[in-house]
Design an enzyme around this catalytic site. Sequence first.
Site, PDB file in Angstrom:
ATOM      1  N   LYS A   1       0.833  -1.218   0.000  1.00 58.83           N
ATOM      2  CA  LYS A   1       0.000   0.000   0.000  1.00 58.83           C
ATOM      3  C   LYS A   1       0.867   1.267   0.000  1.00 58.83           C
ATOM      4  CE  LYS A   1      -2.324  -0.993   3.826  1.00 58.83           C
ATOM      5  NZ  LYS A   1      -1.827  -2.311   4.226  1.00 58.83           N
TER       6      LYS A   1
ATOM      7  N   ARG B   1      -9.838   0.636   8.402  1.00 59.19           N
ATOM      8  CA  ARG B   1      -9.448  -0.740   8.753  1.00 59.19           C
ATOM      9  C   ARG B   1     -10.568  -1.476   9.471  1.00 59.19           C
ATOM     10  NH1 ARG B   1      -3.567   0.335   8.880  1.00 59.19           N
ATOM     11  NH2 ARG B   1      -2.392  -1.591   9.090  1.00 59.19           N
TER      12      ARG B   1
ATOM     13  N   ARG C   1      11.226  -7.225   5.534  1.00 60.41           N
ATOM     14  CA  ARG C   1      11.161  -5.816   5.946  1.00 60.41           C
ATOM     15  C   ARG C   1      11.623  -5.643   7.387  1.00 60.41           C
ATOM     16  NH1 ARG C   1       5.467  -2.673   5.443  1.00 60.41           N
ATOM     17  NH2 ARG C   1       5.163  -3.201   7.593  1.00 60.41           N
TER      18      ARG C   1
ATOM     19  N   ARG D   1      10.857  -1.046  12.623  1.00 58.14           N
ATOM     20  CA  ARG D   1       9.522  -0.878  13.188  1.00 58.14           C
ATOM     21  C   ARG D   1       9.293  -1.872  14.304  1.00 58.14           C
ATOM     22  NH1 ARG D   1       4.880   0.013   8.662  1.00 58.14           N
ATOM     23  NH2 ARG D   1       3.737  -1.145  10.261  1.00 58.14           N
TER      24      ARG D   1
ATOM     25  N   ARG E   1      -0.886  -9.212  13.309  1.00 56.59           N
ATOM     26  CA  ARG E   1      -1.418  -8.202  12.378  1.00 56.59           C
ATOM     27  C   ARG E   1      -2.169  -8.870  11.232  1.00 56.59           C
ATOM     28  NH1 ARG E   1       3.826  -5.444  11.018  1.00 56.59           N
ATOM     29  NH2 ARG E   1       2.661  -4.110   9.617  1.00 56.59           N
TER      30      ARG E   1
HETATM   31  P1  AMP Z   1       0.405   0.497   9.052  1.00 57.75           P
HETATM   32  O1  AMP Z   1       1.649   1.311   8.941  1.00 57.75           O
HETATM   33  O2  AMP Z   1      -0.712   1.008   8.203  1.00 57.75           O
HETATM   34  O3  AMP Z   1       0.664  -0.983   8.850  1.00 57.75           O
HETATM   35  O4  AMP Z   1      -0.099   0.645  10.564  1.00 57.75           O
HETATM   36  C1  AMP Z   1       0.692   0.243  11.670  1.00 57.75           C
HETATM   37  C2  AMP Z   1      -0.195   0.026  12.878  1.00 57.75           C
HETATM   38  O5  AMP Z   1      -0.850   1.258  13.235  1.00 57.75           O
HETATM   39  C3  AMP Z   1      -1.325  -0.976  12.713  1.00 57.75           C
HETATM   40  O6  AMP Z   1      -0.889  -2.321  12.915  1.00 57.75           O
HETATM   41  C4  AMP Z   1      -2.297  -0.521  13.797  1.00 57.75           C
HETATM   42  O7  AMP Z   1      -1.852  -0.918  15.088  1.00 57.75           O
HETATM   43  C5  AMP Z   1      -2.167   0.990  13.709  1.00 57.75           C
HETATM   44  N1  AMP Z   1      -3.128   1.543  12.731  1.00 57.75           N
HETATM   45  C6  AMP Z   1      -2.835   2.139  11.549  1.00 57.75           C
HETATM   46  N2  AMP Z   1      -3.962   2.519  10.911  1.00 57.75           N
HETATM   47  C7  AMP Z   1      -4.989   2.134  11.696  1.00 57.75           C
HETATM   48  C8  AMP Z   1      -6.401   2.205  11.562  1.00 57.75           C
HETATM   49  N3  AMP Z   1      -6.977   2.737  10.486  1.00 57.75           N
HETATM   50  N4  AMP Z   1      -7.155   1.698  12.575  1.00 57.75           N
HETATM   51  C9  AMP Z   1      -6.590   1.169  13.673  1.00 57.75           C
HETATM   52  N5  AMP Z   1      -5.268   1.039  13.847  1.00 57.75           N
HETATM   53  C10 AMP Z   1      -4.467   1.528  12.872  1.00 57.75           C
END
Ligand code: AMP
Length: 190
Positions: free
Chosen positions: A14, A90, A129, A135, A146
Amino acid sequence: MLNIVIFGPPGSGKGTQSEKLIEKYALTHISTGDILRNEIETGTKLGDNAKQYINKGLLVPDEIIIGMIENKISEIKNQTKGVIFDGFPRTVQQAKALKEMLTKRGETIDLMLYLEVCREELIKRLSKRSQTSGRADDTPETIENRLKVYEEITSPVMEFYKQEGTYRCISKTGSVEEIFHEIEIIVDKY
Ligand code: AMP
């Protein structure tokens, strides 16, 4: 205005495809993951609160995320050609809240692009990654969590956009460029 939701499991690309979309179509990128990581880095209360969920691979509660997006959307106002929502929505509740926010502004989500990638490939990519990303949520235990959260809570969001008529599936495998080409064909129609 061209508003796009880029959707898919963790590791589906993404972020990478968003960067290419922004470059080509001059859109504004809203990544909830990036916003949250920034809040954590700067040590805000929101960041401290979110960290406990993120580090376990769990979703941050809807009310926090929805509030965050509301602020971001009003910040941008009308100074953009459109927005790419990356990592949001999400949950179905987030998708409904986004629809409401945009409707109030006379806008809509024009496209929901689902990046389809099989589980084995996701695990492979996320593990790779994890060696360089730094991270806290790229550890093997959190990766598993996740993916589970994605399958159970996030994937029903697809049904929401199927009903909205904006769902498009990108099932192509191949290089970043080959996948982006598929995306371009769809986006260019708008
Ligand atoms: P990402 O970088 O999009 O993979 O997001 C990393 C983490 O941030 C996710 O595993 C969630 O813990 C949190 N997170 C990001 N976006 C959301 C969302 N829309 N709703 C809830 N948690 C989020």
